[in-house]
Design an enzyme around this catalytic site. Structure first.
Site, short mmCIF file in Angstrom:
data_model
loop_
_atom_site.label_atom_id
_atom_site.label_comp_id
_atom_site.label_asym_id
_atom_site.label_seq_id
_atom_site.Cartn_x
_atom_site.Cartn_y
_atom_site.Cartn_z
N LYS A 1 -48.54 54.71 -42.88
CA LYS A 1 -47.68 55.74 -43.45
C LYS A 1 -47.06 55.11 -44.68
O LYS A 1 -46.20 54.25 -44.60
CB LYS A 1 -46.59 56.18 -42.47
CG LYS A 1 -45.71 57.27 -43.01
CD LYS A 1 -44.26 56.84 -42.96
CE LYS A 1 -43.35 57.77 -43.68
NZ LYS A 1 -43.44 57.69 -45.15
N GLY B 1 -46.01 61.52 -45.66
CA GLY B 1 -44.96 62.38 -45.13
C GLY B 1 -43.62 61.69 -45.10
O GLY B 1 -43.48 60.53 -45.51
N GLY C 1 -40.24 60.00 -43.43
CA GLY C 1 -40.02 59.04 -42.35
C GLY C 1 -39.62 59.69 -41.03
O GLY C 1 -40.21 59.39 -40.00
N VAL D 1 -43.17 61.76 -39.86
CA VAL D 1 -44.40 60.97 -39.67
C VAL D 1 -44.08 59.57 -39.15
O VAL D 1 -44.73 59.07 -38.23
CB VAL D 1 -45.20 60.93 -41.00
CG1 VAL D 1 -46.35 59.94 -40.92
CG2 VAL D 1 -45.73 62.31 -41.34
N GLU E 1 -39.64 43.88 -41.20
CA GLU E 1 -39.33 43.13 -42.42
C GLU E 1 -38.29 43.95 -43.15
O GLU E 1 -38.61 45.02 -43.67
CB GLU E 1 -40.59 43.01 -43.30
CG GLU E 1 -41.81 42.46 -42.60
CD GLU E 1 -41.87 40.94 -42.64
OE1 GLU E 1 -41.05 40.33 -43.35
OE2 GLU E 1 -42.72 40.38 -41.96
N CYS F 1 -36.98 42.72 -51.85
CA CYS F 1 -36.20 42.29 -50.68
C CYS F 1 -35.79 40.83 -50.81
O CYS F 1 -34.80 40.41 -50.25
CB CYS F 1 -37.00 42.50 -49.41
SG CYS F 1 -38.55 41.60 -49.43
N GLU G 1 -26.95 44.64 -49.68
CA GLU G 1 -28.14 44.69 -50.52
C GLU G 1 -27.99 45.84 -51.51
O GLU G 1 -27.87 47.00 -51.12
CB GLU G 1 -29.38 44.90 -49.65
CG GLU G 1 -30.66 44.89 -50.45
CD GLU G 1 -31.90 45.15 -49.59
OE1 GLU G 1 -31.91 46.16 -48.86
OE2 GLU G 1 -32.84 44.36 -49.68
P1 NAD Z 1 -36.73 52.86 -46.11
O1 NAD Z 1 -36.28 52.17 -44.88
O2 NAD Z 1 -35.97 54.02 -46.59
O3 NAD Z 1 -38.24 53.40 -45.91
C1 NAD Z 1 -39.28 52.57 -45.50
C2 NAD Z 1 -40.34 53.42 -44.82
O4 NAD Z 1 -39.79 53.95 -43.60
C3 NAD Z 1 -40.78 54.63 -45.66
O5 NAD Z 1 -42.17 54.83 -45.48
C4 NAD Z 1 -39.98 55.77 -45.03
O6 NAD Z 1 -40.59 57.02 -45.17
C5 NAD Z 1 -39.98 55.35 -43.56
N1 NAD Z 1 -38.91 55.96 -42.76
C6 NAD Z 1 -37.74 56.51 -43.21
N2 NAD Z 1 -37.04 57.01 -42.16
C7 NAD Z 1 -37.78 56.75 -41.05
C8 NAD Z 1 -37.58 57.00 -39.66
N3 NAD Z 1 -36.50 57.65 -39.20
N4 NAD Z 1 -38.52 56.58 -38.78
C9 NAD Z 1 -39.64 55.91 -39.21
N5 NAD Z 1 -39.89 55.67 -40.51
C10 NAD Z 1 -38.97 56.07 -41.42
O7 NAD Z 1 -36.89 51.74 -47.23
P2 NAD Z 1 -37.29 51.92 -48.76
O8 NAD Z 1 -36.12 52.53 -49.48
O9 NAD Z 1 -38.62 52.56 -48.86
O10 NAD Z 1 -37.46 50.40 -49.21
C11 NAD Z 1 -36.40 49.57 -49.58
C12 NAD Z 1 -35.98 48.67 -48.43
O11 NAD Z 1 -37.10 47.93 -47.95
C13 NAD Z 1 -34.97 47.63 -48.85
O12 NAD Z 1 -33.96 47.52 -47.88
C14 NAD Z 1 -35.79 46.34 -48.92
O13 NAD Z 1 -35.06 45.17 -48.76
C15 NAD Z 1 -36.75 46.56 -47.82
N6 NAD Z 1 -37.92 45.71 -48.01
C16 NAD Z 1 -38.09 44.62 -47.20
C17 NAD Z 1 -39.18 43.76 -47.39
C18 NAD Z 1 -39.41 42.56 -46.51
O14 NAD Z 1 -40.51 42.01 -46.54
N7 NAD Z 1 -38.45 42.12 -45.74
C19 NAD Z 1 -40.06 44.02 -48.43
C20 NAD Z 1 -39.84 45.13 -49.24
C21 NAD Z 1 -38.77 45.98 -49.01
#
Ligand code: NAD
Length: 471
Positions: free
Chosen positions: A168, A199, A201, A204, A243, A280, A378
């Site tokens: 996803k 889709g 979060g 999907v 992660e 990140c 962050e």
């Molecule tokens: P996010 O948590 O908003 O979304 C990540 C994914 O989760 C997306 O595909 C989103 O659609 C999905 N999602 C959202 N709500 C969900 C739910 N209720 N259930 C299941 N899936 C759901 O994060 P973002 O804004 O896309 O990315 C930024 C974040 O990612 C930052 O906090 C960053 O630090 C972190 N990040 C971490 C790493 C690492 O390796 N540790 C790498 C890159 C980004």
């Protein structure tokens, strides 16, 4: 009807008629849309992945690795085209996107292939045969900031170990994932081994987290969503690797001469502002001797002057826009909080530049209290906090004084001293005197930055179950 899910080796229409607009953050124009997929889409993708599992998991590791290697070659052939897609949907400056976005994705796949060559799929232990088997069907939920790498870091390792996947992609930057699926299709990876659904979060992503036929979820994203995925996955006791966010610190020790101190500051600014600070592992805190605070401010202000917000398609641009209007508001909110809480604004502004595009001025704060909001949370934007310390022990305390632990850096004129301080930092990847990135080294989180590791053989271990045959 658009067929933009990739399921069972076929481009497939979503069961949902709803669409999600994708916006170019530089022009603020809509550049297309993807389906707001449904749980039915997830069911179909999981069923395809489950059907493909027996044959794929029994395929010889070298044959699986050969498919992954061909996928890396195919991405290399498409590197320019995929770079353009990343620039359009994320706003990463083109010169960085080509290697840090697409190049890194290719490295992930190649490192998985190399790791598979020496991976102990079977090994003897006294009278036992230790066998590493694929975990099964993996649900990969990924963010927008490195939209290819965040998938390939999971995909390469999952495929070479014999798992099948349902990906996803982030709804904010889904076209890079589509380009990946096109490459998967082009190299003939067997139907059902790789499936892509689009889709939101909560629909999907949550359908993946609770699905009884998914054996493991590999999640990369924010802490709040990671916690939600862990809770949901607990219902089926599936394995989860998360992660999550970070707040990495670069520690500059007091023994650096003026030239090396300048080099360390310049490097930290680069490591903070790459991809607009939307990484990140961004080094967002620079921890410096109190006696060298003025020198640090001057050097940092000089270094950020090169980060003029601009068009990411221009080869000279070092700082593109934030990915969405909401992300820009969030970053500006943090800058205002920094000022309100009394940090000294050395460069940047509480206001966004005028004009089109979700831009933020590159911002440096100094005299930041280690407990201030901007030093603790962050921000995910181009904001550096300079924090003074009194003793090396105090510097380590500041660096570790966060709930996060992904990355960091230590600089010293004495490499042994630098290594000794690096060992004290509670984070996974620590650069010592600017040590280079290594795609075979483990990447992941200590503390609330998550658990699990990606990269090289460490990534492969994530996707295997270990069992023993007593002989
Ligand atoms: P996010 O948590 O908003 O979304 C990540 C994914 O989760 C997306 O595909 C989103 O659609 C999905 N999602 C959202 N709500 C969900 C739910 N209720 N259930 C299941 N899936 C759901 O994060 P973002 O804004 O896309 O990315 C930024 C974040 O990612 C930052 O906090 C960053 O630090 C972190 N990040 C971490 C790493 C690492 O390796 N540790 C790498 C890159 C980004």
């Amino acid at each position: 009807m658009k067929c933009d899910l990739y399921v069972d080796g076929t481009w497939t229409a979503s069961a949902s008629a709803e669409r999600i607009d994708v916006v170019d953050p530089t022009t603020e124009e809509r550049i297309g849309d993807v389906p707001a997929g449904s749980s039915e889409d997830v069911d179909l993708a999981v069923a395809a992945a489950r059907r493909a599992l027996p044959s794929w998991s029994q395929t010889e590791p070298n044959v699986r690795a050969e498919f992954v290697s061909r996928l890396a070659d195919e991405l290399e052939r498409r590197q320019d085209q995929i770079t353009d897609i990343v620039v359009a949907e994320v706003g990463t400056p083109r010169r960085v996107a080509r290697w840090a976005q697409v190049g890194l994705g290719i490295v992930d796949l190649r490192e998985a292939v190399t790791a598979a060559e020496n991976f102990p799929f079977e090994e003897a232990l006294r009278n036992s045969l230790i066998v590493r088997e694929p975990v099964g069907v993996i649900g990969c939920i990924t963010p927008w900031n490195y939209p290819l790498h965040q998938i390939t870091a999971k995909l390469g390792a999952a495929l070479v170990t014999g798992c099948t996947v349902v990906v996803k992609a982030s709804e904010v930057a889904p076209f890079t994932a589509r380009a990946l699926a096109e490459a998967v299709d082009a190299v003939g990876i067997p139907a059902g081994v790789f499936n892509l659904v689009h889709g939101y979060g909560p629909i999907v992503g949550e359908a993946i987290a609770v699905h009884p036929d998914i054996d493991m979820v590999s999640f990369t994203g924010s802490n709040s969503v990671g916690k939600r995925v862990l809770e949901l996955a607990a219902g089926t006791v599936k394995r989860v690797s998360v992660e999550l966010g970070g707040k990495s610190a670069a520690v500059l020790l007091d023994d650096l001469d003026a030239d090396d101190f300048a080099k360390a500051v310049q490097h930290t600014v680069r490591a903070c502002f790459m991809n607009g600070g939307q990484s990140c592992n961004a080094q967002t805190r620079m921890v410096v001797p109190r006696s060298r605070l003025a020198e640090s401010e001057e050097l940092a202000a000089e270094a950020v002057a090169a980060y003029i917000p601009g068009d990411p398609t221009d080869g000279d641009t070092k700082l593109g826009p934030m990915v969405t209007a909401a992300q820009r508001e969030r970053v500006l909110g943090y800058i205002r909080t920094g000022v309100k809480e009394g940090a000294k604004l050395v460069a940047g502004s509480v206001d966004a530049p005028t004009g089109t595009g979700y831009f933020v001025e590159p911002t440096v704060f100094s005299e930041v209290d280690p407990d201030a909001t901007i030093a603790q949370e962050e921000i995910f934007g181009p904001v550096l906090s300079i924090i003074p310390y009194d003793t090396p022990g105090h510097a380590v305390e500041i660096a570790n004084g966060r709930i996060f632990g992904i990355a960091g850096a230590v600089w010293s004129s004495d490499p042994e001293r630098a290594k000794s301080v690096a060992r004290k930092l509670r984070a996974t990847q620590i650069e010592v005197n600017g040590g280079k990135f290594n795609g075979a080294a483990p990447f992941g989180g200590f503390k609330q930055s998550g658990h699990g590791r990606e990269g090289g053989s460490f990534g492969l271990e994530e996707f295997t179950e270990i069992k023993s045959l007593q002989l």
